[in-house]
Design a protein around this motif. Structure first.
Motif, PDB file in Angstrom:
ATOM      1  N   SER A  44       0.807  -1.223   0.000  1.00  0.00           N
ATOM      2  CA  SER A  44       0.000   0.000   0.000  1.00  0.00           C
ATOM      3  C   SER A  44       0.835   1.266   0.000  1.00  0.00           C
ATOM      4  CB  SER A  44      -0.955  -0.002   1.202  1.00  0.00           C
ATOM      5  OG  SER A  44      -0.240  -0.107   2.420  1.00  0.00           O
ATOM      6  N   LEU A  45       2.026   1.229   0.614  1.00  0.00           N
ATOM      7  CA  LEU A  45       2.895   2.396   0.665  1.00  0.00           C
ATOM      8  C   LEU A  45       3.277   2.894  -0.725  1.00  0.00           C
ATOM      9  CD1 LEU A  45       4.518   4.279   2.575  1.00  0.00           C
ATOM     10  CD2 LEU A  45       6.402   2.627   2.414  1.00  0.00           C
ATOM     11  N   TYR A  46       3.283   1.975  -1.714  1.00  0.00           N
ATOM     12  CA  TYR A  46       3.753   2.313  -3.055  1.00  0.00           C
ATOM     13  C   TYR A  46       2.631   2.424  -4.089  1.00  0.00           C
ATOM     14  CZ  TYR A  46       8.014   0.700  -0.735  1.00  0.00           C
ATOM     15  OH  TYR A  46       9.039   0.527   0.154  1.00  0.00           O
ATOM     16  N   LEU A  47       1.391   2.317  -3.653  1.00  0.00           N
ATOM     17  CA  LEU A  47       0.276   2.304  -4.600  1.00  0.00           C
ATOM     18  C   LEU A  47       0.244   3.546  -5.492  1.00  0.00           C
ATOM     19  CD1 LEU A  47      -2.653   0.878  -2.427  1.00  0.00           C
ATOM     20  CD2 LEU A  47      -1.776  -0.110  -4.550  1.00  0.00           C
ATOM     21  N   LEU A  48       0.323   4.725  -4.912  1.00  0.00           N
ATOM     22  CA  LEU A  48       0.185   5.954  -5.700  1.00  0.00           C
ATOM     23  C   LEU A  48       1.369   6.150  -6.630  1.00  0.00           C
ATOM     24  CD1 LEU A  48      -1.373   8.451  -3.128  1.00  0.00           C
ATOM     25  CD2 LEU A  48      -2.493   7.049  -4.855  1.00  0.00           C
ATOM     26  N   SER A  49       2.559   5.820  -6.158  1.00  0.00           N
ATOM     27  CA  SER A  49       3.740   5.946  -7.005  1.00  0.00           C
ATOM     28  C   SER A  49       3.634   5.031  -8.221  1.00  0.00           C
ATOM     29  CB  SER A  49       5.000   5.608  -6.207  1.00  0.00           C
ATOM     30  OG  SER A  49       6.138   5.570  -7.032  1.00  0.00           O
ATOM     31  N   VAL A  50       3.219   3.784  -7.997  1.00  0.00           N
ATOM     32  CA  VAL A  50       3.072   2.838  -9.106  1.00  0.00           C
ATOM     33  C   VAL A  50       1.960   3.293 -10.049  1.00  0.00           C
ATOM     34  CG1 VAL A  50       2.426   0.480  -9.706  1.00  0.00           C
ATOM     35  CG2 VAL A  50       4.019   0.892  -7.819  1.00  0.00           C
ATOM     36  N   LYS A  51       0.847   3.741  -9.492  1.00  0.00           N
ATOM     37  CA  LYS A  51      -0.267   4.196 -10.330  1.00  0.00           C
ATOM     38  C   LYS A  51       0.167   5.320 -11.281  1.00  0.00           C
ATOM     39  CE  LYS A  51      -3.404   7.042  -8.676  1.00  0.00           C
ATOM     40  NZ  LYS A  51      -3.469   8.175  -9.623  1.00  0.00           N
ATOM     41  N   ASP A  52       1.005   6.212 -10.792  1.00  0.00           N
ATOM     42  CA  ASP A  52       1.427   7.358 -11.600  1.00  0.00           C
ATOM     43  C   ASP A  52       2.438   6.981 -12.676  1.00  0.00           C
ATOM     44  OD1 ASP A  52      -0.207   9.016 -10.139  1.00  0.00           O
ATOM     45  OD2 ASP A  52       1.389   9.713  -8.797  1.00  0.00           O
ATOM     46  N   LYS A  53       3.145   5.856 -12.481  1.00  0.00           N
ATOM     47  CA  LYS A  53       4.254   5.521 -13.382  1.00  0.00           C
ATOM     48  C   LYS A  53       3.955   4.362 -14.340  1.00  0.00           C
ATOM     49  CE  LYS A  53       7.738   7.101 -10.048  1.00  0.00           C
ATOM     50  NZ  LYS A  53       8.839   6.672  -9.144  1.00  0.00           N
ATOM     51  N   ILE A  54       3.001   3.509 -14.000  1.00  0.00           N
ATOM     52  CA  ILE A  54       2.762   2.320 -14.810  1.00  0.00           C
ATOM     53  C   ILE A  54       2.046   2.682 -16.108  1.00  0.00           C
ATOM     54  CG2 ILE A  54       0.492   1.686 -13.851  1.00  0.00           C
ATOM     55  CD1 ILE A  54       3.401  -0.739 -14.554  1.00  0.00           C
ATOM     56  N   ARG A  55       2.285   1.921 -17.149  1.00  0.00           N
ATOM     57  CA  ARG A  55       1.625   2.153 -18.433  1.00  0.00           C
ATOM     58  C   ARG A  55       0.109   2.065 -18.263  1.00  0.00           C
ATOM     59  NH1 ARG A  55       4.037  -2.990 -21.654  1.00  0.00           N
ATOM     60  NH2 ARG A  55       2.633  -2.400 -23.324  1.00  0.00           N
ATOM     61  N   LYS A  56      -0.614   2.826 -19.042  1.00  0.00           N
ATOM     62  CA  LYS A  56      -2.054   2.977 -18.835  1.00  0.00           C
ATOM     63  C   LYS A  56      -2.821   1.675 -19.032  1.00  0.00           C
ATOM     64  CE  LYS A  56      -2.874   4.693 -23.566  1.00  0.00           C
ATOM     65  NZ  LYS A  56      -3.507   3.470 -24.060  1.00  0.00           N
ATOM     66  N   GLU A  57      -2.238   0.726 -19.753  1.00  0.00           N
ATOM     67  CA  GLU A  57      -2.941  -0.543 -19.979  1.00  0.00           C
ATOM     68  C   GLU A  57      -2.939  -1.445 -18.743  1.00  0.00           C
ATOM     69  OE1 GLU A  57      -1.010   0.887 -23.793  1.00  0.00           O
ATOM     70  OE2 GLU A  57      -0.314   0.494 -21.734  1.00  0.00           O
ATOM     71  N   ILE A  58      -2.134  -1.105 -17.736  1.00  0.00           N
ATOM     72  CA  ILE A  58      -2.028  -1.928 -16.535  1.00  0.00           C
ATOM     73  C   ILE A  58      -2.651  -1.181 -15.359  1.00  0.00           C
ATOM     74  CG2 ILE A  58      -0.435  -3.021 -14.908  1.00  0.00           C
ATOM     75  CD1 ILE A  58       1.479  -3.478 -17.201  1.00  0.00           C
ATOM     76  N   ALA A  59      -3.575  -1.831 -14.659  1.00  0.00           N
ATOM     77  CA  ALA A  59      -4.243  -1.218 -13.511  1.00  0.00           C
ATOM     78  C   ALA A  59      -3.533  -1.607 -12.216  1.00  0.00           C
ATOM     79  CB  ALA A  59      -5.705  -1.645 -13.462  1.00  0.00           C
ATOM     80  N   VAL A  60      -3.860  -0.879 -11.161  1.00  0.00           N
ATOM     81  CA  VAL A  60      -3.219  -1.076  -9.864  1.00  0.00           C
ATOM     82  C   VAL A  60      -4.267  -1.498  -8.834  1.00  0.00           C
ATOM     83  CG1 VAL A  60      -1.854   0.017  -8.041  1.00  0.00           C
ATOM     84  CG2 VAL A  60      -1.436   0.606 -10.434  1.00  0.00           C
ATOM     85  N   SER A  61      -3.858  -2.398  -7.940  1.00  0.00           N
ATOM     86  CA  SER A  61      -4.761  -2.941  -6.927  1.00  0.00           C
ATOM     87  C   SER A  61      -4.136  -2.847  -5.548  1.00  0.00           C
ATOM     88  CB  SER A  61      -5.068  -4.413  -7.233  1.00  0.00           C
ATOM     89  OG  SER A  61      -5.792  -5.027  -6.185  1.00  0.00           O
ATOM     90  N   ALA A  62      -4.990  -2.633  -4.539  1.00  0.00           N
ATOM     91  CA  ALA A  62      -4.566  -2.814  -3.155  1.00  0.00           C
ATOM     92  C   ALA A  62      -4.607  -4.299  -2.830  1.00  0.00           C
ATOM     93  CB  ALA A  62      -5.479  -2.038  -2.211  1.00  0.00           C
ATOM     94  N   GLN A  63      -3.917  -4.684  -1.773  1.00  0.00           N
ATOM     95  CA  GLN A  63      -3.870  -6.090  -1.372  1.00  0.00           C
ATOM     96  C   GLN A  63      -4.933  -6.455  -0.343  1.00  0.00           C
ATOM     97  OE1 GLN A  63       0.118  -7.113  -0.139  1.00  0.00           O
ATOM     98  NE2 GLN A  63       1.050  -6.134  -1.919  1.00  0.00           N
ATOM     99  N   ASN A  64      -5.642  -5.441   0.174  1.00  0.00           N
ATOM    100  CA  ASN A  64      -6.641  -5.681   1.201  1.00  0.00           C
ATOM    101  C   ASN A  64      -7.376  -4.376   1.451  1.00  0.00           C
ATOM    102  OD1 ASN A  64      -7.968  -7.165   3.357  1.00  0.00           O
ATOM    103  ND2 ASN A  64      -6.696  -6.013   4.795  1.00  0.00           N
ATOM    104  N   SER A  65      -8.579  -4.451   1.989  1.00  0.00           N
ATOM    105  CA  SER A  65      -9.273  -3.259   2.485  1.00  0.00           C
ATOM    106  C   SER A  65     -10.229  -3.678   3.589  1.00  0.00           C
ATOM    107  CB  SER A  65     -10.015  -2.528   1.362  1.00  0.00           C
ATOM    108  OG  SER A  65     -11.061  -3.316   0.832  1.00  0.00           O
TER     109      SER A  65
END
Length: 264
Positions: A44-65
């Motif tokens: 979770s600490l890296y979610l926003l950083s990854v979301k901003d940098k990953i190619r648009k075809e790949i989505a980002v997920s949390a591991q739990n909520s």
């Protein structure tokens, strides 16, 4: 309509700013040739950083909520916060959450409902232990886990079911393609009977047992390489993709993503 192949990468509690940045670069530069939906789940600490940098075809997920929108729940993350931050997916009910942190079938179902109500899509994990498999309880266990979710939700369109035999997570033991197909077929039959034929045909059911080059030799005398197994499992009619653990941290993750070409 055919179900789009789906590959999730669960980084678990692994990685650093440097190593996860390298993974993102590998994925951004990788030659993804299959029409696969790809979702990655960093800590979770890296979610926003990854979301901003990953190619648009790949989505980002949390591991739990959690099951509550906000409040005095130290250390938890709200699905509403994930939605607010632009994180579209969450993994719910992973075997490590169930076994290490006491997530019961009921809690998993409640978490699934809250996440869906918040507008997230859910990778819903289910699976049996080695003792349950050896006692021929596999189908009863996974149907019970799904039944708990059925009691909480009515709309399954934003749910991907991940069958992850607990005995095959990080143990070196791996289900064969026939074993995976048997359970996936039973799960689709349960969906058809309990929810409806349309849901059964449209819901993606992915495989989440260990898949790595290290353990590939245990899958049969003719399977000398991990990607042979991946392709064999991917080719099964009721297997719609993978939820990958440790291998998602390695360049071989691209090859697993491209296993979706087996459905072409």
């Amino acid at each position: 309509m055919p179900r789009q192949f789906f590959v999730g990468g669960n980084f678990k509690m692994n990685g650093s700013l440097e190593s996860i940045s390298k993974i993102v670069t590998t994925l951004n530069e990788g030659n993804i040739t299959a029409p696969t939906e790809v979702v990655i789940a960093p800590p979770s600490l890296y979610l926003l950083s990854v979301k901003d940098k990953i190619r648009k075809e790949i989505a980002v997920s949390a591991q739990n909520s959690y099951i509550i929108a906000s409040g005095a729940f130290t250390g938890e993350i709200s699905p509403h916060q994930l939605k607010d931050a632009g994180i579209p997916w969450v993994i719910i009910g992973h075997s490590e959450r169930r076994t290490l942190f006491g997530d019961t079938d009921k809690l998993v179902a409640q978490k699934t409902k809250t996440a869906l109500d918040a507008g997230l899509s859910v990778i819903l994990c289910i699976g049996e232990t080695l003792e349950e498999r050896e006692s021929n309880k596999t189908i009863a266990v996974v149907e019970k886990q799904l039944a708990a979710v059925k009691a909480e939700i009515s709309d399954w369109k934003n749910v991907v079911i991940a069958y992850e035999p607990v005995w095959a997570i990080g143990t070196g033991k791996v289900a064969t393609s026939a074993q995976a197909q048997e359970v996936h077929h039973a799960l689709r039959g349960w969906l058809s009977k309990e929810i409806g034929q349309d849901v059964a045909q449209s819901t993606r059911i992915i495989y989440g047992g260990s898949v790595s080059a290290k353990n590939s030799k245990e899958l049969g005398e003719h399977l000398s390489h991990v990607f042979q197994l991946v392709r064999m499992i991917a080719a099964q009619p009721d297997v719609d993709g993978f939820l990958v653990g440790g291998a998602s941290l390695k360049p071989e993750f691209i090859e697993i993503i491209n296993a979706g070409s087996e459905k072409a």
